[in-house]
Design a protein around this motif. Structure first.
Motif, PDB file in Angstrom:
ATOM      1  N   ILE A   1      25.269   2.992  58.173  1.00  0.00           N
ATOM      2  CA  ILE A   1      25.997   3.981  57.389  1.00  0.00           C
ATOM      3  C   ILE A   1      25.102   5.183  57.145  1.00  0.00           C
ATOM      4  O   ILE A   1      24.109   5.099  56.436  1.00  0.00           O
ATOM      5  N   GLN A   2      25.420   6.311  57.760  1.00  0.00           N
ATOM      6  CA  GLN A   2      24.669   7.544  57.577  1.00  0.00           C
ATOM      7  C   GLN A   2      25.253   8.318  56.398  1.00  0.00           C
ATOM      8  O   GLN A   2      26.458   8.533  56.329  1.00  0.00           O
TER       9      GLN A   2
ATOM     10  N   LEU B   1      20.665   1.859  56.185  1.00  0.00           N
ATOM     11  CA  LEU B   1      21.177   2.671  55.078  1.00  0.00           C
ATOM     12  C   LEU B   1      20.185   3.766  54.712  1.00  0.00           C
ATOM     13  O   LEU B   1      19.988   4.079  53.543  1.00  0.00           O
ATOM     14  N   GLN B   2      19.568   4.356  55.715  1.00  0.00           N
ATOM     15  CA  GLN B   2      18.583   5.399  55.464  1.00  0.00           C
ATOM     16  C   GLN B   2      19.208   6.558  54.685  1.00  0.00           C
ATOM     17  O   GLN B   2      20.283   7.045  55.031  1.00  0.00           O
ATOM     18  N   GLY B   3      18.516   6.952  53.616  1.00  0.00           N
ATOM     19  CA  GLY B   3      18.982   8.089  52.823  1.00  0.00           C
ATOM     20  C   GLY B   3      20.216   7.821  51.992  1.00  0.00           C
ATOM     21  O   GLY B   3      20.795   8.756  51.429  1.00  0.00           O
ATOM     22  N   ALA B   4      20.628   6.568  51.874  1.00  0.00           N
ATOM     23  CA  ALA B   4      21.841   6.261  51.103  1.00  0.00           C
ATOM     24  C   ALA B   4      21.608   6.502  49.616  1.00  0.00           C
ATOM     25  O   ALA B   4      20.491   6.417  49.114  1.00  0.00           O
ATOM     26  N   GLU B   5      22.679   6.789  48.892  1.00  0.00           N
ATOM     27  CA  GLU B   5      22.628   7.087  47.461  1.00  0.00           C
ATOM     28  C   GLU B   5      23.230   5.928  46.680  1.00  0.00           C
ATOM     29  O   GLU B   5      24.437   5.666  46.748  1.00  0.00           O
ATOM     30  N   PHE B   6      22.352   5.183  45.957  1.00  0.00           N
ATOM     31  CA  PHE B   6      22.781   4.028  45.181  1.00  0.00           C
ATOM     32  C   PHE B   6      22.577   4.252  43.680  1.00  0.00           C
ATOM     33  O   PHE B   6      22.583   3.279  42.921  1.00  0.00           O
TER      34      PHE B   6
ATOM     35  N   ARG C   1      17.804  -8.208  52.519  1.00  0.00           N
ATOM     36  CA  ARG C   1      16.717  -8.658  53.388  1.00  0.00           C
ATOM     37  C   ARG C   1      16.746  -7.884  54.713  1.00  0.00           C
ATOM     38  O   ARG C   1      17.768  -7.813  55.385  1.00  0.00           O
ATOM     39  N   GLY C   2      15.609  -7.276  55.053  1.00  0.00           N
ATOM     40  CA  GLY C   2      15.509  -6.561  56.318  1.00  0.00           C
ATOM     41  C   GLY C   2      16.269  -5.253  56.378  1.00  0.00           C
ATOM     42  O   GLY C   2      16.364  -4.639  57.442  1.00  0.00           O
ATOM     43  N   ALA C   3      16.801  -4.788  55.255  1.00  0.00           N
ATOM     44  CA  ALA C   3      17.571  -3.536  55.253  1.00  0.00           C
ATOM     45  C   ALA C   3      16.662  -2.332  55.484  1.00  0.00           C
ATOM     46  O   ALA C   3      15.499  -2.324  55.087  1.00  0.00           O
ATOM     47  N   GLN C   4      17.201  -1.316  56.134  1.00  0.00           N
ATOM     48  CA  GLN C   4      16.491  -0.063  56.374  1.00  0.00           C
ATOM     49  C   GLN C   4      16.934   0.938  55.310  1.00  0.00           C
ATOM     50  O   GLN C   4      18.027   1.489  55.377  1.00  0.00           O
ATOM     51  N   LEU C   5      16.067   1.147  54.303  1.00  0.00           N
ATOM     52  CA  LEU C   5      16.405   1.970  53.145  1.00  0.00           C
ATOM     53  C   LEU C   5      15.436   3.129  52.992  1.00  0.00           C
ATOM     54  O   LEU C   5      15.154   3.573  51.883  1.00  0.00           O
ATOM     55  N   GLN C   6      14.916   3.633  54.106  1.00  0.00           N
ATOM     56  CA  GLN C   6      13.973   4.739  54.034  1.00  0.00           C
ATOM     57  C   GLN C   6      14.627   5.958  53.362  1.00  0.00           C
ATOM     58  O   GLN C   6      15.717   6.377  53.748  1.00  0.00           O
TER      59      GLN C   6
END
Length: 288
Positions: free
Chosen positions: A117-118, A137-142, A153-158
């Motif tokens: 998800i971009q 989920l790079q750059g996602a807003e949470f 686990r193992g998520a891409q959250l850069q």
């Protein structure tokens, strides 16, 4: 259920009816077509349990819609809105999305495994016990989202923003949080084993009982963080970070003060501009 606009309702109905049509592969000499692309408004509509696997959703508005337990595996979503939608236990595994908004969406126990998800917007979303393992989920807003008990686990959250989130008991093992913002978040009993937190901002977050075994804190900012009740932290890890006079460490460990502003630039892919929505399918019987 609210009344759907005629053409979108027809498209959704045709899509979810496709599995029944699959038993008859041909009608005369004509192959039965599967409608799997639609857009338009579906505000507050009822789609619980519907099979939308592989759907292409472009420019759609599902605000307030009910999709409890819906099957959206492998869906392709572009420039669409799910604000306030109820996606409890919905399955979005392997879905791809660009410019999608899940603002205040209700998503407890939803499955987002291996999604990409971009520019995802999950502000104030309820993702309690959701499965986001191996998600991109790079750059996602949470910001202010509820991630309590969630599996990342193992998520891409850069470069992701997790400021002021509720994430008690969440699992971030092996996740990449490089350059992420966790300031003010509540991560009590969360697990960050083998996570990458290089250049992350943890200022003022709550990590009581959190597990940092083998996590990387290189160049992370931990000012005002209370690590005194965390697990697995070592002096070697803290030597790579920097804090301030308010930073509290486990007994016997110390942290150096930040000598100046540290800046880590994390370049996340920009979502492409949304394409034009395809023309809605024509249904002669429905339009009469």
């Amino acid at each position: 259920m609210s009344r759907l606009p005629l053409r979108l309702a027809a498209a959704v109905t045709a899509f979810v009816a496709a599995p029944m049509a699959a038993h008859a592969a041909f009608l005369g000499d004509r192959e039965v077509a599967r409608v799997n692309s639609f857009g338009g408004s579906c505000v507050r509509c009822e789609l619980s349990g519907r099979n939308l696997e592989g759907a292409r959703i472009v420019g759609a508005n599902f605000s307030g819609a009910v999709l409890v337990g819906a099957n959206l595996r492998g869906a392709r979503v572009q420039a669409s809105i799910f604000s306030g939608a109820d996606l409890t236990r919905a399955d979005l595994s392997d879905a791809q999305a660009s410019g999608a908004s899940f603002h205040r969406a209700v998503m407890p126990q939803a499955v987002l495994r291996d999604v990409a998800i971009q520019g995802g917007m999950f502000v104030e979303a309820d993702l309690t016990r959701a499965n986001l393992s191996d998600a991109a989920l790079q750059g996602a807003e949470f910001s202010r989202a509820n991630l309590s008990g969630a599996n990342l686990r193992g998520a891409q959250l850069q470069g992701a923003r997790l400021t002021r989130v509720e994430a008690a008991g969440a699992v971030f093992n092996d996740a990449s949080l490089v350059g992420a913002h966790l300031a003010g978040g509540r991560f009590a009993r969360a697990s960050f084993r083998d996570a990458q937190l290089a250049g992350a901002t943890l200022t003022g977050a709550d990590f009581a009982g959190a597990d940092f075994r083998d996590a990387s804190l290189s160049r992370s900012q931990i000012g005002g963080v209370d690590f005194s009740k965390t697990k697995g932290l070592t002096q070697e890890q803290l030597d790579e970070a920097c804090g301030d006079g308010r930073t509290r460490t486990p007994a016997g460990l110390t942290v150096k003060a930040c000598g100046g502003a540290m800046r880590l630039i994390v370049r996340t892919p920009r979502p492409p501009p949304p394409p034009r929505a395809p023309p809605p399918p024509r249904y002669a019987d429905a339009e009469r």
